[in-house]
Motif scaffolding. Sequence first.
Motif, PDB file in Angstrom:
ATOM      1  N   GLN A  98       0.811  -1.224   0.000  1.00 41.04           N
ATOM      2  CA  GLN A  98       0.000   0.000   0.000  1.00 41.04           C
ATOM      3  C   GLN A  98       0.844   1.274   0.000  1.00 41.04           C
ATOM      4  N   LEU A  99       2.151   1.122   0.201  1.00 45.39           N
ATOM      5  CA  LEU A  99       3.044   2.292   0.200  1.00 45.39           C
ATOM      6  C   LEU A  99       3.775   2.387  -1.134  1.00 45.39           C
ATOM      7  N   ASN A 100       4.071   3.622  -1.566  1.00 45.74           N
ATOM      8  CA  ASN A 100       4.859   3.740  -2.786  1.00 45.74           C
ATOM      9  C   ASN A 100       6.320   3.428  -2.475  1.00 45.74           C
ATOM     10  N   ASN A 104       8.317   3.104   1.108  1.00 43.69           N
ATOM     11  CA  ASN A 104       8.892   1.832   1.559  1.00 43.69           C
ATOM     12  C   ASN A 104      10.348   2.002   1.959  1.00 43.69           C
ATOM     13  N   GLN A 139       5.505   5.034  -7.557  1.00 45.63           N
ATOM     14  CA  GLN A 139       4.767   3.819  -7.904  1.00 45.63           C
ATOM     15  C   GLN A 139       4.660   2.894  -6.692  1.00 45.63           C
ATOM     16  N   LYS A 140       3.660   2.020  -6.751  1.00 46.06           N
ATOM     17  CA  LYS A 140       3.510   1.013  -5.693  1.00 46.06           C
ATOM     18  C   LYS A 140       4.179  -0.297  -6.158  1.00 46.06           C
TER      19      LYS A 140
END
Length: 226
Positions: A98-100, A104, A139-140
């Motif tokens: 759920q984090l880009n 991360n 981006q994820k």
Amino acid sequence: MLEIKSLSKSFYSGSGKKRVILDELNLTVNDGESVAIVGPSGSGKTTLLNMVGALDHPDAGEVLLDGESVFSKNEKQLAEFRNQSIGFVFQLHHLLPQLNLVENILLPVIARQKKVDDPSRQRAETLTQKLGIRELQNQKPGELSGGECQRTAVARALINQPKIVLADEPTGALDQHSSDQLADLLLQLNKEEKTSLIVVTHSMSLASKMDKIYQLENGKLQLVQS
Ligand SMILES: Nc1ncnc2c1ncn2[C@@H]1O[C@H](COP(=O)(O)OP(=O)(O)O)[C@@H](O)[C@H]1O
Ligand SMILES: [Mg+2]
């Protein structure tokens, strides 16, 4: 300098039979040195890395980082040690979906100091640049290739400027091209960042790029190439 002294670990099978996995194993890794550990599946490579990263405890023996005993630390100190002195890269990236990408990478910073400051942001920029993932930072993980996710995991491992990076089959899930690319980047960053690097791998092309290669067999390490 990392010193592993007489490290022993056994596991008990379901039937209660004792299996010695690490048998008074010794290893010294100098600052900035890169080391490959190879060996058959089940020989204890992951068990060994988990001890060095204080994710597991030995039955006996010592792990010393700059002369300081890792296993004499209390839980809070161990958590700090894992966060600040060690960078982990696993076979599967373990990024949070759920984090880009940049979020991360910055997770270990948040774990350390609650909020992200400018120097950390700057460092994330530098690392994404070096790893060739700067344009992907919003981006994820689900939108990235395996190689890109793994390069993100390397940036996350390096964000807190650890003394040692531990990589457990980091190229194991990648195709040949991505695998070679990741190997070169790991080595380049090892030199530039002056971190020590311990890589467990089945890939001889990755192992042969390291300063030394050890084989783990029967609970002990044998130097096979330096
Ligand atoms: N928590 C555990 N409990 C019992 N046995 C384990 C545990 N972790 C690993 N083992 C056993 O120890 C051996 C070495 O495992 P591992 O370190 O994962 O090997 P490698 O990474 O070299 O493939 C294997 O036989 C494995 O089944
Ligand atoms: Mg393993």
